[in-house]
Motif scaffolding. Structure first.
Motif, PDB file in Angstrom:
ATOM      1  N   VAL A   1       3.765  14.995   0.788  1.00 18.84           N
ATOM      2  CA  VAL A   1       2.611  14.242   1.290  1.00 18.84           C
ATOM      3  C   VAL A   1       2.873  12.771   0.998  1.00 18.84           C
ATOM      4  N   GLU A   2       2.917  11.967   2.060  1.00 19.44           N
ATOM      5  CA  GLU A   2       3.119  10.536   1.908  1.00 19.44           C
ATOM      6  C   GLU A   2       2.473   9.815   3.082  1.00 19.44           C
TER       7      GLU A   2
ATOM      8  N   ALA B   1       0.835  -1.205   0.000  1.00 19.24           N
ATOM      9  CA  ALA B   1       0.000   0.000   0.000  1.00 19.24           C
ATOM     10  C   ALA B   1       0.867   1.251   0.000  1.00 19.24           C
ATOM     11  N   PHE B   2       1.960   1.235   0.744  1.00 18.06           N
ATOM     12  CA  PHE B   2       2.866   2.380   0.751  1.00 18.06           C
ATOM     13  C   PHE B   2       3.494   2.579  -0.629  1.00 18.06           C
ATOM     14  N   GLN B   3       3.896   1.500  -1.268  1.00 14.25           N
ATOM     15  CA  GLN B   3       4.532   1.601  -2.585  1.00 14.25           C
ATOM     16  C   GLN B   3       3.544   2.053  -3.659  1.00 14.25           C
ATOM     17  N   ILE B   4       2.313   1.565  -3.575  1.00 18.24           N
ATOM     18  CA  ILE B   4       1.313   1.920  -4.580  1.00 18.24           C
ATOM     19  C   ILE B   4       0.872   3.370  -4.417  1.00 18.24           C
TER      20      ILE B   4
ATOM     21  N   SER C   1       4.274   9.066  -3.004  1.00 16.64           N
ATOM     22  CA  SER C   1       4.311  10.364  -2.345  1.00 16.64           C
ATOM     23  C   SER C   1       4.380  11.447  -3.411  1.00 16.64           C
ATOM     24  N   TYR C   2       3.953  12.618  -3.016  1.00 15.42           N
ATOM     25  CA  TYR C   2       3.970  13.737  -3.952  1.00 15.42           C
ATOM     26  C   TYR C   2       4.148  15.034  -3.175  1.00 15.42           C
ATOM     27  N   ILE C   3       4.447  16.069  -3.902  1.00 16.23           N
ATOM     28  CA  ILE C   3       4.602  17.397  -3.310  1.00 16.23           C
ATOM     29  C   ILE C   3       3.391  18.229  -3.716  1.00 16.23           C
TER      30      ILE C   3
END
Length: 66
Positions: free
Chosen positions: A35-36, A20-23, A26-28
């Protein structure tokens, strides 16, 4: 195999957190803030640790009975 059921469930849940973390990724955002889903990383590690602890406990408990 039945005695390792809790270890397998914990291992599965930890892998779900990792995937779930990999899918999610994160973005700015527009304000320049990263945001992650950071909470998934320690949850993954904690569940993985509990999976190994419960596996080791059940394994050693089973060896003592012999």
């Amino acid at each position: 195999m039945k005695k390792y059921r809790l270890s397998i469930v914990l291992l599965f849940l930890s892998m779900v957190c990792y995937v779930a973390f990999q899918i999610t990724g994160s973005y700015i955002d527009e304000n320049g803030i990263l945001v992650e889903p950071f909470a998934l990383i320690p949850l993954f590690l904690l569940l993985l640790l509990f999976a190994f602890i419960t596996f080791a406990f059940q394994y050693l408990k089973g060896r003592r009975k012999r």
